[in-house]
Structure formats: C-alpha cells, structure tokens
Design a protein around this motif. Structure first.
Motif, PDB file in Angstrom:
ATOM      1  N   ARG A  59       3.673  -2.297   3.002  1.00  0.00           N
ATOM      2  CA  ARG A  59       3.571  -2.989   1.818  1.00  0.00           C
ATOM      3  C   ARG A  59       2.107  -3.358   1.094  1.00  0.00           C
ATOM      4  O   ARG A  59       1.837  -3.349   0.021  1.00  0.00           O
ATOM      5  CB  ARG A  59       3.924  -4.440   2.169  1.00  0.00           C
ATOM      6  CG  ARG A  59       5.499  -4.474   2.472  1.00  0.00           C
ATOM      7  CD  ARG A  59       6.047  -5.808   2.827  1.00  0.00           C
ATOM      8  NE  ARG A  59       7.421  -5.687   3.250  1.00  0.00           N
ATOM      9  CZ  ARG A  59       8.523  -6.014   2.413  1.00  0.00           C
ATOM     10  NH1 ARG A  59       8.078  -6.323   1.248  1.00  0.00           N
ATOM     11  NH2 ARG A  59       9.653  -6.007   2.980  1.00  0.00           N
TER      12      ARG A  59
ATOM     13  N   ASP B 242       5.330  -2.181   8.789  1.00  0.00           N
ATOM     14  CA  ASP B 242       5.901  -2.635   7.724  1.00  0.00           C
ATOM     15  C   ASP B 242       4.933  -3.556   6.587  1.00  0.00           C
ATOM     16  O   ASP B 242       4.945  -3.156   5.538  1.00  0.00           O
ATOM     17  CB  ASP B 242       7.087  -3.467   7.647  1.00  0.00           C
ATOM     18  CG  ASP B 242       7.811  -3.761   6.434  1.00  0.00           C
ATOM     19  OD1 ASP B 242       8.383  -2.758   5.763  1.00  0.00           O
ATOM     20  OD2 ASP B 242       7.673  -5.079   5.945  1.00  0.00           O
TER      21      ASP B 242
ATOM     22  N   LEU C  76       2.993 -10.204  -2.458  1.00  0.00           N
ATOM     23  CA  LEU C  76       2.903  -9.508  -1.231  1.00  0.00           C
ATOM     24  C   LEU C  76       2.823 -10.454  -0.229  1.00  0.00           C
ATOM     25  O   LEU C  76       3.447 -10.377   0.670  1.00  0.00           O
ATOM     26  CB  LEU C  76       1.422  -8.828  -1.338  1.00  0.00           C
ATOM     27  CG  LEU C  76       1.125  -8.133   0.216  1.00  0.00           C
ATOM     28  CD1 LEU C  76       1.958  -7.124   0.560  1.00  0.00           C
ATOM     29  CD2 LEU C  76      -0.274  -7.853  -0.036  1.00  0.00           C
TER      30      LEU C  76
ATOM     31  N   THR D 241       0.860  -2.268  -2.639  1.00  0.00           N
ATOM     32  CA  THR D 241       0.281  -3.181  -3.499  1.00  0.00           C
ATOM     33  C   THR D 241      -1.002  -2.998  -3.987  1.00  0.00           C
ATOM     34  O   THR D 241      -1.260  -3.021  -5.222  1.00  0.00           O
ATOM     35  CB  THR D 241       0.197  -4.789  -2.767  1.00  0.00           C
ATOM     36  OG1 THR D 241       1.487  -5.199  -2.373  1.00  0.00           O
ATOM     37  CG2 THR D 241      -0.308  -5.543  -3.810  1.00  0.00           C
TER      38      THR D 241
END
Length: 310
Positions: A282, A278, A304, A286
């Motif tokens: 992310r 995960d 983030l 970003t």
C-alpha cells in the motif's frame, strides 16, 4: 467453554487472558483470520491442542473479521454448550451491536467488556490499577499518574508505555515525570506514535498525529518515506522473530540499528507477516500515485493511514 471479550482497552483484556491462562495452568494460542483458511472451527481447535504441551486456551483475535463459516460454527458451539476446549472470542474494538453475530454471541456465552475510559479521571484510575498490577514494586501516587495522563492524553496505550518507563524508579516523583515523560505534542512529531496508532487500529489518533506531523513542517513524501522505512524494519524484525533471532542477529543480517530493532520488537509481536507486507504494498502504491499523478498528496497520505489503521 467459550467466552467473548470485546473493547478497545486491549491492555486490560490481554492481562485478563493471561490471568485466566495462569489460573488454568494453560498456554495461550492466538489465532487470526489469516490462520484459518478453509479449516473448520473444530479442526482449528483440535490442531491448537497438543497434549504434549498441556492445556491451551485458544483466542480468536478480532473474531468479527473471521470468515462467515467460522463465526457460524462458533455460534453453533456456543448455543450447544458442548465445547470441551477453552476458547475466547476476542474483538479488540467495540462490536457493532446491530450485527446478528454480536447479538447472538452476547446471549450465548459469558461476555466481558474492556473499554478505554473516556475522561482524565477514568484514565488516571485505570493507570493506578495497571501500575499496581504490573509494577507493584514502583510507587505511583495519584498525582503522579494524573500528571502522566495530562502529558500524554487519554490513551491507555500511551499511559501504559510511560508507566513502564517510570517503573524502574522505586518511587516516582513529579520531577521524574517532567524529566522522563514527553508531552504528546512533542511525541506527535516523531514516527513512533503514528506507527503505534496504526498498529493498534486507532484511526482517529493516527489521523490526528499525522496532521500534527504535517502541520509541524514535514512533507507528505517525508512521512511516506518514514512509514516505508518503519514497515521495512517491521518486516525484517518479524522474519527474524519467526526464526527466533535476537536483535544482534537481525542487525547483522539487515543493517538496521540494534536500538531500532529492539524498539520495534514489542510492536511487531502484535502484527502478522501478511499485514506488514500488505502495508508495504500500500505504501509503495501510494508513493507511485503521488509521484505520477496530480492528486493531492495530503489526501493520498490520509487515505493510506486510514487503510493501514483499519
């Protein structure tokens, strides 16, 4: 029997759990919300106990994040007092006292709080207890421990790490501390303190360290690439760990440096595979946003880090 442990001093809490297991001659099985799925709590407990391996203490880690049906069943078992298995519900932060679950669990079972001290003297006292318990063969004077705290700050994880490094010496002196223990300001320019803060869910520390890294001249894209590299390393180590592979095997399979792999191993042991993947998703999202939009890179990176440390 059910017990409820909570607080941000996860080192002392983990030691307490280990001591209980040793006293009961039991194994420990940590259960995270990702392990639960649609299972009932009773099914989960039954699956965790195997008579072939003796007694097991089941630890529900970060229980406040578990599905509602599990927390409801936990409260029901706690109020009935009929559970035959040993179980610890553990929140690795201070729980929200306003929540119904928190109010009820504290009334129903034995509770123990493990909170990090908030002042240098408290951290120094904590360090003395920790050193005596974990590294009895090494001699740490109060002055030496106070100097460690001064250098690394009021953070039990950082203090414990430096105590462990110094414990190889029979008697630790102030000169040893000056030689071995870096100041927090120097540490904050590297990736590892940021990663440690993220992994241990210390969002305030993570943001402070991130700010120091950027203020020290690192670009947002550099920090992002650094995070991507480290979480790819974590992924490789976690997969290797699940296959019982040692550092040399992981090195041959992935090309990551053996020292980097060894340094990552204790961190990765506290992480779930799903959390690592995960995080990589992310980070990738970003990076794409920073490269394709006009949004402020520092704001994106801050969001983030907050999400990763949550």
């Amino acid at each position: 029997m059910i017990q409820y442990f909570f607080g941000d001093d996860t080192i002392t809490a983990r030691g307490r759990i280990a001591a209980l297991a040793e006293k009961e001659h039991a194994q420990i099985r940590f259960v995270d919300k990702e392990d639960v799925g649609e299972m009932s709590l009773q099914s989960l407990l039954d699956a965790s106990h195997n008579s072939l391996f003796g007694k097991t203490i089941v630890v529900l880690r970060d229980v406040a994040t578990f599905p509602e049906h599990i927390r409801s069943q936990l409260l029901e078992l706690a109020e009935q007092g009929t559970l035959s298995h040993e179980m610890i519900a553990w929140d690795r932060t201070a729980p929200d006292a306003r929540l119904t679950f928190t109010k009820k669990i504290k009334k129903a079972v034995h509770c123990e709080a493990f909170m990090q001290p908030k002042d240098p003297q408290g951290i120094t006292t904590w360090a003395a207890t920790y050193a005596a318990r974990e590294y009895a063969d090494a001699a740490f004077s109060p002055g030496v421990l106070a100097e460690i705290v001064r250098l690394v700050g009021q953070d039990v994880n950082a203090v414990a790490s430096e105590v462990a490094k110094c414990s190889v010496l029979a008697s630790v002196t102030a000169d040893d501390i000056a030689r071995i223990v870096p100041q927090r300001a120097e540490q904050d320019t590297s990736a590892f303190p940021l990663l440690e803060a993220i992994v241990t869910h210390r969002s305030k520390d993570a943001l402070r360290i991130l700010g120091n890294i950027i203020d020290g001249g690192a670009s947002e894209r550099f920090v992002l690439s650094m995070l991507a590299y480290q979480f790819r390393l974590f992924l490789a180590v976690r997969i290797g760990h699940e296959k019982n592979a040692d550092a040399s095997v992981i090195h041959r399979a992935t090309g990551f440096h053996p020292i980097a792999i060894q340094k990552a191993m204790p961190v990765v042991s506290r992480m779930q595979l799903a959390a690592i993947t995960d995080a990589l998703v992310r980070i990738g999202a970003t990076e794409k946003t920073i490269n394709t939009s006009s949004m402020d890179p520092r704001s994106m990176l801050t969001m983030l880090v907050l999400a990763l440390a949550k």
